[in-house]
Design a protein around this motif. Sequence first.
Motif, PDB file in Angstrom:
ATOM      1  N   THR A   1      13.097  13.175  -4.519  1.00 60.68           N
ATOM      2  CA  THR A   1      11.939  12.346  -4.218  1.00 60.68           C
ATOM      3  C   THR A   1      10.760  13.257  -3.905  1.00 60.68           C
ATOM      4  N   ILE A   2       9.673  13.081  -4.640  1.00 60.46           N
ATOM      5  CA  ILE A   2       8.546  14.014  -4.596  1.00 60.46           C
ATOM      6  C   ILE A   2       7.392  13.405  -3.809  1.00 60.46           C
ATOM      7  N   TYR A   3       6.862  14.173  -2.848  1.00 60.93           N
ATOM      8  CA  TYR A   3       5.687  13.754  -2.085  1.00 60.93           C
ATOM      9  C   TYR A   3       4.620  14.847  -2.127  1.00 60.93           C
ATOM     10  N   ASN A   4       3.397  14.415  -2.433  1.00 65.90           N
ATOM     11  CA  ASN A   4       2.248  15.302  -2.494  1.00 65.90           C
ATOM     12  C   ASN A   4       1.393  15.078  -1.241  1.00 65.90           C
ATOM     13  N   ASP A   5       1.437  16.026  -0.329  1.00 65.76           N
ATOM     14  CA  ASP A   5       0.666  15.945   0.912  1.00 65.76           C
ATOM     15  C   ASP A   5      -0.328  17.099   0.971  1.00 65.76           C
ATOM     16  N   SER A   6      -0.997  17.345  -0.162  1.00 66.92           N
ATOM     17  CA  SER A   6      -1.901  18.490  -0.256  1.00 66.92           C
ATOM     18  C   SER A   6      -3.060  18.392   0.734  1.00 66.92           C
ATOM     19  N   LYS A   7      -3.390  17.185   1.168  1.00 64.98           N
ATOM     20  CA  LYS A   7      -4.486  17.026   2.123  1.00 64.98           C
ATOM     21  C   LYS A   7      -4.078  17.436   3.535  1.00 64.98           C
ATOM     22  N   ALA A   8      -2.818  17.780   3.734  1.00 62.48           N
ATOM     23  CA  ALA A   8      -2.369  18.283   5.040  1.00 62.48           C
ATOM     24  C   ALA A   8      -2.858  19.723   5.185  1.00 62.48           C
ATOM     25  N   THR A   9      -4.077  19.884   5.678  1.00 66.58           N
ATOM     26  CA  THR A   9      -4.696  21.209   5.755  1.00 66.58           C
ATOM     27  C   THR A   9      -4.639  21.794   7.156  1.00 66.58           C
ATOM     28  N   ASN A  10      -3.806  21.219   8.019  1.00 69.02           N
ATOM     29  CA  ASN A  10      -3.646  21.756   9.364  1.00 69.02           C
ATOM     30  C   ASN A  10      -2.224  21.522   9.852  1.00 69.02           C
ATOM     31  N   ILE A  11      -1.892  22.147  10.965  1.00 68.97           N
ATOM     32  CA  ILE A  11      -0.524  22.105  11.493  1.00 68.97           C
ATOM     33  C   ILE A  11      -0.105  20.695  11.876  1.00 68.97           C
ATOM     34  N   ILE A  12      -1.009  19.943  12.475  1.00 75.99           N
ATOM     35  CA  ILE A  12      -0.657  18.603  12.947  1.00 75.99           C
ATOM     36  C   ILE A  12      -0.286  17.695  11.783  1.00 75.99           C
TER      37      ILE A  12
ATOM     38  N   PHE B   1       0.831  -1.204   0.000  1.00 72.53           N
ATOM     39  CA  PHE B   1       0.000   0.000   0.000  1.00 72.53           C
ATOM     40  C   PHE B   1       0.866   1.255   0.000  1.00 72.53           C
ATOM     41  N   LYS B   2       0.616   2.143  -0.938  1.00 74.10           N
ATOM     42  CA  LYS B   2       1.433   3.353  -1.095  1.00 74.10           C
ATOM     43  C   LYS B   2       0.728   4.623  -0.644  1.00 74.10           C
ATOM     44  N   GLY B   3      -0.512   4.517  -0.190  1.00 75.03           N
ATOM     45  CA  GLY B   3      -1.161   5.675   0.398  1.00 75.03           C
ATOM     46  C   GLY B   3      -2.314   6.231  -0.406  1.00 75.03           C
ATOM     47  N   ALA B   4      -3.087   7.069   0.272  1.00 72.37           N
ATOM     48  CA  ALA B   4      -4.204   7.759  -0.360  1.00 72.37           C
ATOM     49  C   ALA B   4      -3.679   8.898  -1.223  1.00 72.37           C
ATOM     50  N   ARG B   5      -4.425   9.234  -2.235  1.00 71.09           N
ATOM     51  CA  ARG B   5      -4.056  10.371  -3.066  1.00 71.09           C
ATOM     52  C   ARG B   5      -4.042  11.642  -2.228  1.00 71.09           C
ATOM     53  N   HIS B   6      -3.003  12.421  -2.392  1.00 66.45           N
ATOM     54  CA  HIS B   6      -2.841  13.730  -1.742  1.00 66.45           C
ATOM     55  C   HIS B   6      -2.545  13.628  -0.245  1.00 66.45           C
ATOM     56  N   ARG B   7      -2.401  12.427   0.299  1.00 65.34           N
ATOM     57  CA  ARG B   7      -2.047  12.271   1.705  1.00 65.34           C
ATOM     58  C   ARG B   7      -0.660  11.622   1.777  1.00 65.34           C
ATOM     59  N   LEU B   8       0.368  12.448   1.879  1.00 65.84           N
ATOM     60  CA  LEU B   8       1.746  11.994   1.844  1.00 65.84           C
ATOM     61  C   LEU B   8       1.939  10.977   0.714  1.00 65.84           C
TER      62      LEU B   8
END
Length: 453
Positions: free
Chosen positions: A325-336, A308-315
């Motif tokens: 190495t490119i990571y898309n964590d666009s769903k990180a919409t808060n500090i935590i 499993f490589k993860g959900a889209r837009h979540r790391l």
Amino acid sequence: MKTLNRFKSKKVLVLGLGKSGYAAAKLIRGLGADVTVNDRSDLSKNDHARDLKATGIRVVDSGHPLELLDGIDLMIKNPGIPYTNPMVQKALELNISIVTEVEIAGLLSDAPFIGITGSNGKTTTTMLIGEMMKGSNYAPIVAGNIGTALTSVVQKATEENVIVAELSSFQLLGTREFHPHAAVVLNIFDHHLDYHGTVENYAEAKARITANQTAADALIYNADSERVVTYIAEKSRAQKVPFSLKTKVADGAYVSEKVIYFKDEPIMKADEMGLPGEHNLMNALAAVAVAGVYGVPKQHIADVLRSFKGARHRLEYVDVVQGRTIYNDSKATNIIATSKALHAFPGKEIVLLAGGLDRGNTFDALIPELKKAPIKAVLLFGQTQKKLLDACEKASIPVIREVENVEAAVPEAFALSKPGDVLLLSPACASWDQYKSFEQRGDIFIAEVNKFR
């Protein structure tokens, strides 16, 4: 799907025409209800609105006229519409029952539910559970806050299925009888307080996931979270199955000497997981606990965790481009969420892309995480640009650049990095100041990265 007479000839107002509103309106109409859909937007060119009208559903747009509440028996509210909305306030005054589509789906479904909630990690955990449950006697259907309306899937779900549902606090607050066979609570942070008012109210909304459970059901909960334990687990009547990164919980899932266990049975080495980061290890433990409760074979659980490589837009791992190495964590919409992402790449230097909608908060809580993380440069954009700049300066980030948007940030990120570095989009903010959604923001990021192939 169950056919219930409780909706026949009832006057139902569906407030908000999103995916869930559209699906719920059609479903309730098919059960004999007199349905009106109301949305504040102009729906004159909306295909869903045209389709609903063709089935005899009344559609009222461009505002929320209070007279629509006359004679209404039930309101099905879009989860994102706050209870401070004048239409909702008036419905409360009139003692009209207000629910979300989760309640309707729960009443009508032949399939049992596995519900997943928490401040962070819901989507990843939901997807992991969905993949793991493919090794059970049930055929899983993944839906809910993850993007598919529950009222659209219950129509085809049978007793041979299990619905794996991501559930937000907004959705759960509008439930009364909803009764998942398994409920997962990941964590409770200070999120959505503009909606709920207090963390206690927020936790109470989350606790709705187990409110109707009995000893025949299972509550899978984060034993490392004091709030989860205090606000939810201690009050639940369900069988309790903990998961923990800190403690050997013999009746649940845990990590010991870098090995993942369920009920003291080894599953696999933790460092063999396909997802990076300690937070994803916690998500994995939650999924392992659910799969263990349902008797999924250990080998299948391990295979899923490895592949499993993860959900889209979540790391989301994108690729290696020009050695970066490119990571898309666009769903990180808060500090935590961003804090966790920053510590997912031990031994790597990071170029961070961050910024977005200003919700009035500061980023002081991010400063310690910025100091600890191996960040070589930060690119800032959006309404929070100046606030993040202040935090980055206080954290002594060596290179800080202000750019117009994600499109402008990507070439700067390549210029400031070298092969072996990580380029990480993890905004710590919602996207709505510049983009329609975090999905659009992430897709644009990937498209810009692809130009450097």
